[in-house]
Motif scaffolding. Structure first.
Motif, PDB file in Angstrom:
ATOM      1  N   VAL A 275     -17.958   9.593  19.521  1.00  0.00           N
ATOM      2  CA  VAL A 275     -17.422  10.749  18.804  1.00  0.00           C
ATOM      3  C   VAL A 275     -17.657  10.603  17.300  1.00  0.00           C
TER       4      VAL A 275
ATOM      5  N   SER B 258     -21.350  11.151  16.563  1.00  0.00           N
ATOM      6  CA  SER B 258     -21.703  12.565  16.720  1.00  0.00           C
ATOM      7  C   SER B 258     -21.234  13.396  15.533  1.00  0.00           C
ATOM      8  N   VAL B 259     -20.019  13.185  15.107  1.00  0.00           N
ATOM      9  CA  VAL B 259     -19.490  13.922  13.959  1.00  0.00           C
ATOM     10  C   VAL B 259     -20.286  13.582  12.696  1.00  0.00           C
ATOM     11  N   SER B 260     -20.644  12.325  12.542  1.00  0.00           N
ATOM     12  CA  SER B 260     -21.424  11.912  11.376  1.00  0.00           C
ATOM     13  C   SER B 260     -22.800  12.582  11.362  1.00  0.00           C
TER      14      SER B 260
ATOM     15  N   PHE C  94     -23.650  15.422  12.854  1.00  0.00           N
ATOM     16  CA  PHE C  94     -23.458  16.845  12.619  1.00  0.00           C
ATOM     17  C   PHE C  94     -23.219  17.114  11.133  1.00  0.00           C
ATOM     18  N   THR C  95     -22.399  16.276  10.496  1.00  0.00           N
ATOM     19  CA  THR C  95     -22.117  16.435   9.072  1.00  0.00           C
ATOM     20  C   THR C  95     -23.370  16.224   8.237  1.00  0.00           C
TER      21      THR C  95
END
Length: 62
Positions: free
Chosen positions: A36, A39-41, A43-44
Motif C-alpha cells: 500500500v 502504491s501510494v508513493s 501514484f503521488t
C-alpha cells in the motif's frame, strides 16, 4: 504545521501497534502495508510528474 497532523500520526501508529498484536500472521500484514505504501508513493510521484509537465507547458505559453 497543523498540530492535528501529529495527533493523526500518533493514532495511526497506535492502531498499527494494536493490529500487530491482534493479527496471527504479522508477515502478511506487513507485506500488505508495504504494498500500500509503495502504491501510494508511485501514484503521488506520477501525479507530481504530470503536474510539473502541465506547469511547464503553461509557463512556456502553450
Amino acid at each position: 504545521m497543523n498540530s492535528l497532523r501529529g495527533l493523526g500520526i500518533c493514532a495511526l501508529l497506535a492502531a498499527l501497534a494494536y493490529a500487530l498484536t491482534q493479527v496471527a500472521d504479522v508477515d502478511q500484514l506487513l507485506l500488505a502495508f508495504t504494498v500500500v505504501v509503495i502504491s501510494v508513493s508511485l501514484f503521488t510521484y506520477a501525479a507530481s510528474t504530470r503536474r510539473r509537465r502541465h506547469d511547464r507547458r503553461i509557463a512556456a505559453g502553450e
